[in-house]
Design a protein around this motif. Sequence first.
Motif, mmCIF file in Angstrom:
data_model
loop_
_atom_site.group_PDB
_atom_site.id
_atom_site.type_symbol
_atom_site.label_atom_id
_atom_site.label_comp_id
_atom_site.label_asym_id
_atom_site.label_seq_id
_atom_site.Cartn_x
_atom_site.Cartn_y
_atom_site.Cartn_z
ATOM 1 N N LEU A 87 0.815 -1.210 0.000
ATOM 2 C CA LEU A 87 0.000 0.000 0.000
ATOM 3 C C LEU A 87 0.853 1.266 0.000
ATOM 4 O O LEU A 87 1.935 1.306 0.601
ATOM 5 C CB LEU A 87 -0.908 0.027 1.230
ATOM 6 C CG LEU A 87 -2.043 -0.995 1.303
ATOM 7 C CD1 LEU A 87 -2.712 -0.910 2.662
ATOM 8 C CD2 LEU A 87 -3.048 -0.765 0.182
ATOM 9 N N GLU A 141 -8.237 -3.108 7.141
ATOM 10 C CA GLU A 141 -9.162 -3.085 6.012
ATOM 11 C C GLU A 141 -8.573 -3.794 4.791
ATOM 12 O O GLU A 141 -9.268 -4.531 4.091
ATOM 13 C CB GLU A 141 -9.525 -1.643 5.667
ATOM 14 C CG GLU A 141 -10.690 -1.110 6.452
ATOM 15 C CD GLU A 141 -11.965 -1.888 6.193
ATOM 16 O OE1 GLU A 141 -12.477 -1.866 5.061
ATOM 17 O OE2 GLU A 141 -12.452 -2.541 7.132
ATOM 18 N N ALA A 142 -7.298 -3.567 4.533
ATOM 19 C CA ALA A 142 -6.673 -4.220 3.370
ATOM 20 C C ALA A 142 -6.608 -5.725 3.564
ATOM 21 O O ALA A 142 -6.880 -6.496 2.627
ATOM 22 C CB ALA A 142 -5.280 -3.642 3.144
ATOM 23 N N ARG A 169 -5.867 1.040 -1.740
ATOM 24 C CA ARG A 169 -6.561 -0.081 -1.111
ATOM 25 C C ARG A 169 -7.379 -0.846 -2.154
ATOM 26 O O ARG A 169 -7.458 -2.082 -2.133
ATOM 27 C CB ARG A 169 -7.456 0.422 0.014
ATOM 28 C CG ARG A 169 -7.898 -0.669 0.981
ATOM 29 C CD ARG A 169 -8.870 -0.130 2.021
ATOM 30 N NE ARG A 169 -8.254 0.853 2.889
ATOM 31 C CZ ARG A 169 -8.935 1.581 3.760
ATOM 32 N NH1 ARG A 169 -10.249 1.459 3.842
ATOM 33 N NH2 ARG A 169 -8.316 2.457 4.535
ATOM 34 N N CYS A 207 -5.028 -3.016 -4.216
ATOM 35 C CA CYS A 207 -4.631 -4.200 -3.453
ATOM 36 C C CYS A 207 -5.746 -5.245 -3.473
ATOM 37 O O CYS A 207 -5.488 -6.446 -3.624
ATOM 38 C CB CYS A 207 -4.288 -3.781 -2.024
ATOM 39 S SG CYS A 207 -3.453 -5.046 -1.048
ATOM 40 N N ARG A 208 -6.974 -4.778 -3.362
ATOM 41 C CA ARG A 208 -8.113 -5.701 -3.410
ATOM 42 C C ARG A 208 -8.213 -6.354 -4.788
ATOM 43 O O ARG A 208 -8.487 -7.557 -4.897
ATOM 44 C CB ARG A 208 -9.397 -4.939 -3.089
ATOM 45 C CG ARG A 208 -10.642 -5.805 -3.086
ATOM 46 C CD ARG A 208 -11.840 -5.033 -2.568
ATOM 47 N NE ARG A 208 -13.020 -5.873 -2.467
ATOM 48 C CZ ARG A 208 -13.981 -5.698 -1.591
ATOM 49 N NH1 ARG A 208 -13.925 -4.711 -0.714
ATOM 50 N NH2 ARG A 208 -15.030 -6.498 -1.564
ATOM 51 N N ASN A 236 -10.061 -7.134 3.193
ATOM 52 C CA ASN A 236 -10.455 -7.192 1.788
ATOM 53 C C ASN A 236 -10.048 -8.508 1.143
ATOM 54 O O ASN A 236 -10.764 -9.032 0.276
ATOM 55 C CB ASN A 236 -9.844 -6.021 1.013
ATOM 56 C CG ASN A 236 -10.661 -4.756 1.135
ATOM 57 O OD1 ASN A 236 -11.833 -4.786 1.485
ATOM 58 N ND2 ASN A 236 -10.032 -3.616 0.843
ATOM 59 N N ASP A 263 -5.957 1.147 8.002
ATOM 60 C CA ASP A 263 -5.508 0.827 6.646
ATOM 61 C C ASP A 263 -5.037 -0.618 6.550
ATOM 62 O O ASP A 263 -5.293 -1.312 5.557
ATOM 63 C CB ASP A 263 -4.384 1.777 6.226
ATOM 64 C CG ASP A 263 -4.863 3.203 6.031
ATOM 65 O OD1 ASP A 263 -5.999 3.385 5.536
ATOM 66 O OD2 ASP A 263 -4.120 4.139 6.380
#
Length: 279
Positions: A215, A265-266, A227, A230-231, A269, A262
């Motif tokens: 990230l 959440e990543a 983000r 990355c998803r 995901n 951050d």
Amino acid sequence: MLKYELIPGQLLYEGLITEENIFSSAAVAEDIILLTHEKEYWENLRDLTLGPREVRRIGFPLTAQLVERERRIAQGTIDGCMYAREYGVAFNVAGGTHHAGSNWGEGFCLLNDQAVAANYLLSNRLASSVLIIDLDVHQGNGTAQIFENVPEVFTLSIHAEKNFPFRKERSDLDIGLDLGTGDEAYLQILTSTLEPLFSRLKPDFVFYLSGVDVLATDKLGHLALSREGCRERDRRVFELCKKYEIPVQVSMGGGYSKRITDIVEAHCNTFRVAHSLYF
């Protein structure tokens, strides 16, 4: 680290998983460790007799609790492989200890969980062709060294070239990215690399190291993925595993953004994408 508690907590809160989906593992057996790590290294690790230089290379003070933790992480990845064979995909919320080589620990890694699990599958004839996809921002140097002369395991590492470890090992395929590489270039490289590999290798098991230190917000990564990028990275990996009907075990790897939100959440995901595709 706090993220190891927050990730399952968030997934439970969202209803993506239940308590029944969470498993904990015992410590991996010594004979399984020795399929991957050299006997002298393991015994020094077990007996807390590594030299000061070796301990500095690991980065943590060596304790019995730390060794126990690494053994449980390794067994967790093996157990995850069994679940992946049944359900298509399984996760180790920790893991991704790819800097541990056959006779060294490094970068907070003592035992290489995915290497240990890959050798377990091979030795028990549960797989004959393994692909390890390492998308952590740091090269999987320990994994590369362990499997450098093992034709049954193909190691791919896509990482920031000018980043730790500064002495790289040789994966079967290394792609070192320029600092500041962002979503568009990263995803193009990923797709153009993975599609031919799956088609050519036809692996019967995949290990995915899904570090979120790629990230732009990461303190140590020096790449520039959003983000959302990355998803999308995760989606492209899982879609190929699903397309070719190959079970995939996922270890979470690194993530060092300043804001814990951050990081969590990543990582979440990665779970969300897999859930949307497999369940």
